[in-house]
Design a protein around this motif. Structure first.
Motif, short mmCIF file in Angstrom:
data_model
loop_
_atom_site.label_atom_id
_atom_site.label_comp_id
_atom_site.label_asym_id
_atom_site.label_seq_id
_atom_site.Cartn_x
_atom_site.Cartn_y
_atom_site.Cartn_z
N VAL A 103 0.84 -1.36 0.00
CA VAL A 103 0.08 -0.09 0.02
C VAL A 103 0.79 1.42 -0.07
O VAL A 103 0.46 2.26 -0.61
CB VAL A 103 -0.88 -0.09 1.37
CG1 VAL A 103 -1.56 1.24 1.19
CG2 VAL A 103 -1.91 -0.86 1.23
N ALA A 104 1.68 1.20 0.91
CA ALA A 104 2.89 2.53 0.80
C ALA A 104 3.61 2.88 -0.46
O ALA A 104 3.63 3.76 -0.86
CB ALA A 104 3.96 2.13 2.02
N ARG A 105 4.04 1.65 -1.36
CA ARG A 105 4.40 1.92 -2.54
C ARG A 105 3.56 2.43 -3.44
O ARG A 105 3.82 3.27 -4.20
CB ARG A 105 5.01 0.37 -2.88
CG ARG A 105 6.47 0.09 -2.57
CD ARG A 105 7.06 -1.05 -3.34
NE ARG A 105 6.41 -2.54 -3.05
CZ ARG A 105 6.68 -3.10 -2.16
NH1 ARG A 105 7.62 -2.70 -1.03
NH2 ARG A 105 6.00 -4.21 -1.63
N ARG A 106 2.31 1.74 -3.53
CA ARG A 106 1.26 2.31 -4.48
C ARG A 106 0.74 3.78 -4.11
O ARG A 106 0.42 4.50 -5.14
CB ARG A 106 -0.10 1.26 -4.40
CG ARG A 106 0.39 0.09 -5.02
CD ARG A 106 -0.88 -1.03 -5.23
NE ARG A 106 -0.44 -2.16 -5.57
CZ ARG A 106 -1.30 -2.92 -6.03
NH1 ARG A 106 -2.82 -2.69 -6.10
NH2 ARG A 106 -1.00 -4.11 -6.63
N VAL A 107 0.81 4.16 -2.96
CA VAL A 107 0.18 5.56 -2.83
C VAL A 107 1.47 6.60 -2.53
O VAL A 107 1.12 7.71 -2.45
CB VAL A 107 -0.83 5.61 -1.53
CG1 VAL A 107 -1.95 4.72 -1.58
CG2 VAL A 107 -0.09 5.14 -0.14
N GLY A 108 2.59 6.23 -2.59
CA GLY A 108 3.79 6.89 -2.31
C GLY A 108 3.82 7.48 -0.89
O GLY A 108 4.29 8.69 -0.66
N ALA A 109 3.64 6.65 -0.04
CA ALA A 109 3.87 7.12 1.44
C ALA A 109 4.75 6.25 2.07
O ALA A 109 5.06 5.05 1.71
CB ALA A 109 2.26 7.02 2.14
N HIS A 110 5.00 6.57 3.37
CA HIS A 110 6.09 5.82 4.29
C HIS A 110 5.05 4.71 4.59
O HIS A 110 4.17 4.58 4.96
CB HIS A 110 6.67 6.43 5.21
CG HIS A 110 7.74 7.52 4.95
ND1 HIS A 110 9.15 7.22 4.48
CD2 HIS A 110 7.55 8.88 4.59
CE1 HIS A 110 9.74 8.20 3.88
NE2 HIS A 110 8.83 9.10 4.29
N ARG A 111 5.99 3.44 4.94
CA ARG A 111 5.30 2.27 5.46
C ARG A 111 4.62 2.81 6.98
O ARG A 111 3.80 2.08 7.26
CB ARG A 111 6.40 1.14 5.60
CG ARG A 111 5.55 -0.23 5.83
CD ARG A 111 6.93 -1.31 6.24
NE ARG A 111 7.78 -0.93 7.02
CZ ARG A 111 7.80 -0.82 8.28
NH1 ARG A 111 6.67 -1.10 8.84
NH2 ARG A 111 9.01 -0.43 8.92
N GLN A 112 5.51 3.52 7.71
CA GLN A 112 5.10 3.86 9.27
C GLN A 112 3.98 4.46 9.05
O GLN A 112 2.82 4.40 9.87
CB GLN A 112 6.06 4.59 9.71
CG GLN A 112 7.69 4.04 10.04
CD GLN A 112 8.33 3.85 8.82
OE1 GLN A 112 7.86 4.44 7.75
NE2 GLN A 112 9.61 3.67 9.00
N SER A 113 3.68 5.43 7.92
CA SER A 113 2.42 6.12 7.82
C SER A 113 1.11 5.29 7.49
O SER A 113 -0.01 5.09 8.06
CB SER A 113 2.44 7.21 6.84
OG SER A 113 3.39 8.27 7.12
N VAL A 114 1.45 4.23 6.70
CA VAL A 114 0.43 3.26 6.46
C VAL A 114 -0.01 2.43 7.69
O VAL A 114 -1.12 2.22 7.79
CB VAL A 114 0.76 2.33 5.10
CG1 VAL A 114 -0.27 1.32 4.94
CG2 VAL A 114 1.12 3.37 3.98
N SER A 115 1.08 2.06 8.35
CA SER A 115 0.84 1.53 9.61
C SER A 115 -0.14 2.19 10.49
O SER A 115 -1.02 1.81 11.25
CB SER A 115 2.01 1.05 10.38
OG SER A 115 1.92 0.44 11.60
N GLN A 116 0.40 3.40 10.66
CA GLN A 116 -0.72 4.29 11.58
C GLN A 116 -2.16 4.51 11.00
O GLN A 116 -3.09 4.45 11.59
CB GLN A 116 -0.26 5.70 11.58
CG GLN A 116 1.14 5.68 12.46
CD GLN A 116 1.69 7.12 12.66
OE1 GLN A 116 1.54 7.89 11.58
NE2 GLN A 116 2.94 7.42 12.95
#
Length: 152
Positions: A15-28
């Motif tokens: 998800v982080a790769r697809r939306v261009g965000a950090h993995r930590q953000s996606v975890s939150q």
């Protein structure tokens, strides 16, 4: 978009790769979704002190200094602070007034000084006639010409 991808079962890293965000953000985000649903993903309120000027106030201060009765077209921080106070009723320190102008996309510049005796017609005439006469021309390359051949 991230919520939809997480609901499909994709990993947080994907998800982080697809939306261009950090993995930590996606975890939150995933944790907020589990705990509060989509409402948990709403943006937080703006941090810090609320702005004193709204968009309408900013529009009112976008005029030039001459239009406001100043003798020159040069903004100073004192003039900007005075204008904001006069037009919007908000008092800013002179140093902070420049931050407001930068937010509006203004930059620190000085107007080009021009001589009062400047004659545009004579300048154009000089550029057309005299400048080509005195302009340096590129020197021809020494040693070779296109018609010479080498005899061995």
């Amino acid at each position: 978009m991230a919520a939809a991808l997480l609901a499909k079962g994709l990993s947080q890293s994907e998800v982080a790769r697809r939306v261009g965000a950090h993995r930590q953000s996606v975890s939150q985000w995933a944790e907020a979704l589990r705990e509060k649903g989509r409402k948990g993903l709403k943006k937080a309120a703006r941090a810090g002190r609320p702005a004193k000027l709204d968009a309408a106030d900013c529009k009112r201060i976008e005029r030039g200094p001459e239009a406001l009765g100043y003798g020159s077209s040069l903004w100073t921080s004192a003039r900007v602070a005075h204008l904001i106070e006069q037009e919007c009723g908000v008092r800013y320190a002179t140093g902070h007034a420049w931050r407001i102008l930068r937010q509006l996309g203004w930059s620190c510049q000085r107007p080009a000084g021009r001589a009062l005796e400047r004659d545009e017609e004579k300048i154009q005439q000089w550029k057309r006639k005299r400048w080509p006469e005195i302009k340096k021309k590129p020197k021809a390359k020494a040693g070779r010409s296109s018609s010479s051949t080498r005899a061995d």
